[in-house]
Scaffold this motif. Structure first.
Motif, PDB file in Angstrom:
ATOM      1  N   ASP A  60      27.828  40.160  37.051  1.00 22.07           N
ATOM      2  CA  ASP A  60      26.587  39.473  37.437  1.00 22.07           C
ATOM      3  C   ASP A  60      26.486  39.194  38.936  1.00 22.07           C
ATOM      4  O   ASP A  60      25.402  38.972  39.457  1.00 22.07           O
ATOM      5  CB  ASP A  60      26.453  38.151  36.673  1.00 22.07           C
ATOM      6  N   GLN A  61      27.624  39.173  39.634  1.00 18.40           N
ATOM      7  CA  GLN A  61      27.620  38.943  41.082  1.00 18.40           C
ATOM      8  C   GLN A  61      27.590  40.260  41.862  1.00 18.40           C
ATOM      9  O   GLN A  61      27.743  40.274  43.078  1.00 18.40           O
ATOM     10  CB  GLN A  61      28.859  38.136  41.504  1.00 18.40           C
ATOM     11  N   ASN A  62      27.433  41.395  41.147  1.00 15.06           N
ATOM     12  CA  ASN A  62      27.415  42.736  41.742  1.00 15.06           C
ATOM     13  C   ASN A  62      28.754  43.141  42.338  1.00 15.06           C
ATOM     14  O   ASN A  62      28.816  43.923  43.285  1.00 15.06           O
ATOM     15  CB  ASN A  62      26.291  42.897  42.762  1.00 15.06           C
ATOM     16  N   ASP A  63      29.846  42.599  41.769  1.00 16.37           N
ATOM     17  CA  ASP A  63      31.180  43.115  42.073  1.00 16.37           C
ATOM     18  C   ASP A  63      31.353  44.344  41.194  1.00 16.37           C
ATOM     19  O   ASP A  63      31.058  44.304  39.992  1.00 16.37           O
ATOM     20  CB  ASP A  63      32.259  42.077  41.733  1.00 16.37           C
ATOM     21  N   GLU A  90      30.081  51.323  48.430  1.00 21.46           N
ATOM     22  CA  GLU A  90      29.902  50.095  49.215  1.00 21.46           C
ATOM     23  C   GLU A  90      28.559  49.982  49.940  1.00 21.46           C
ATOM     24  O   GLU A  90      27.989  48.899  50.007  1.00 21.46           O
ATOM     25  CB  GLU A  90      31.055  49.934  50.216  1.00 21.46           C
ATOM     26  N   GLY A  94      22.926  45.548  47.758  1.00 31.96           N
ATOM     27  CA  GLY A  94      23.168  44.629  46.650  1.00 31.96           C
ATOM     28  C   GLY A  94      24.606  44.597  46.183  1.00 31.96           C
ATOM     29  O   GLY A  94      25.021  43.666  45.498  1.00 31.96           O
ATOM     30  N   VAL A  95      25.406  45.599  46.538  1.00 33.33           N
ATOM     31  CA  VAL A  95      26.805  45.634  46.114  1.00 33.33           C
ATOM     32  C   VAL A  95      27.595  44.594  46.909  1.00 33.33           C
ATOM     33  O   VAL A  95      27.554  44.572  48.131  1.00 33.33           O
ATOM     34  CB  VAL A  95      27.422  47.044  46.313  1.00 33.33           C
ATOM     35  N   LYS A  96      28.311  43.727  46.182  1.00 33.00           N
ATOM     36  CA  LYS A  96      29.093  42.676  46.845  1.00 33.00           C
ATOM     37  C   LYS A  96      30.482  43.190  47.210  1.00 33.00           C
ATOM     38  O   LYS A  96      30.942  43.028  48.332  1.00 33.00           O
ATOM     39  CB  LYS A  96      29.195  41.465  45.925  1.00 33.00           C
ATOM     40  N   SER A  97      31.189  43.801  46.245  1.00 35.21           N
ATOM     41  CA  SER A  97      32.529  44.329  46.501  1.00 35.21           C
ATOM     42  C   SER A  97      32.786  45.501  45.566  1.00 35.21           C
ATOM     43  O   SER A  97      32.132  45.643  44.536  1.00 35.21           O
ATOM     44  CB  SER A  97      33.593  43.244  46.286  1.00 35.21           C
TER      45      SER A  97
END
Length: 124
Positions: A60-63, A90, A94-97
């Motif tokens: 949900d956090q875009n990890d 990467e 929107g990608v966090k990690s």
């Protein structure tokens, strides 16, 4: 008489060998396309169509967690390819990690290739 309904007597039937990908996530298709830009230097087909990307999981956090394999454990680019995949994913907005893990189970086989990859390599 053996109780066949007791799952402790063996592996649970129906458990997938490869965990499912987050195919419903809005960023999933962009990640697939990013993976299609990465090639094994010895094979003229991208790693996604070769079937080397086992799972793309997005929380949900875009990890992003990617489980991938190689055509063989002794692949000359084994140490580099996970980094190539991370570098391809990467930059997606929107990608966090991104975490890319090499896995060897189940072992990769030619049956994991897409029809397009088999055709490109002359197996069809």
């Amino acid at each position: 008489m053996t109780d066949m309904s007791n799952p402790s007597t063996g592996p649970i039937e129906g458990t997938p060998l490869i965990p499912p990908s987050s195919t419903e996530h809005p960023l999933y298709e962009q990640m697939v396309e990013a993976c299609r830009t990465v090639y094994d230097p010895e094979i003229p087909v991208n790693i996604y169509d070769l079937g080397l990307i086992y799972t793309i999981e997005i929380n949900d956090q875009n990890d992003v967690s990617v489980a991938m394999s190689l055509t063989a454990p002794g692949c000359p680019v084994a140490g580099e390819m996970p980094g190539w995949v991370a570098e391809a994913i990467e930059p997606i907005a929107g990608v966090k990690s991104v975490d890319v893990e090499l896995v060897w189970s189940p072992p990769w086989g030619m049956d994991m290739m897409s029809d397009e990859a088999r055709l490109e390599l002359g197996f069809m």
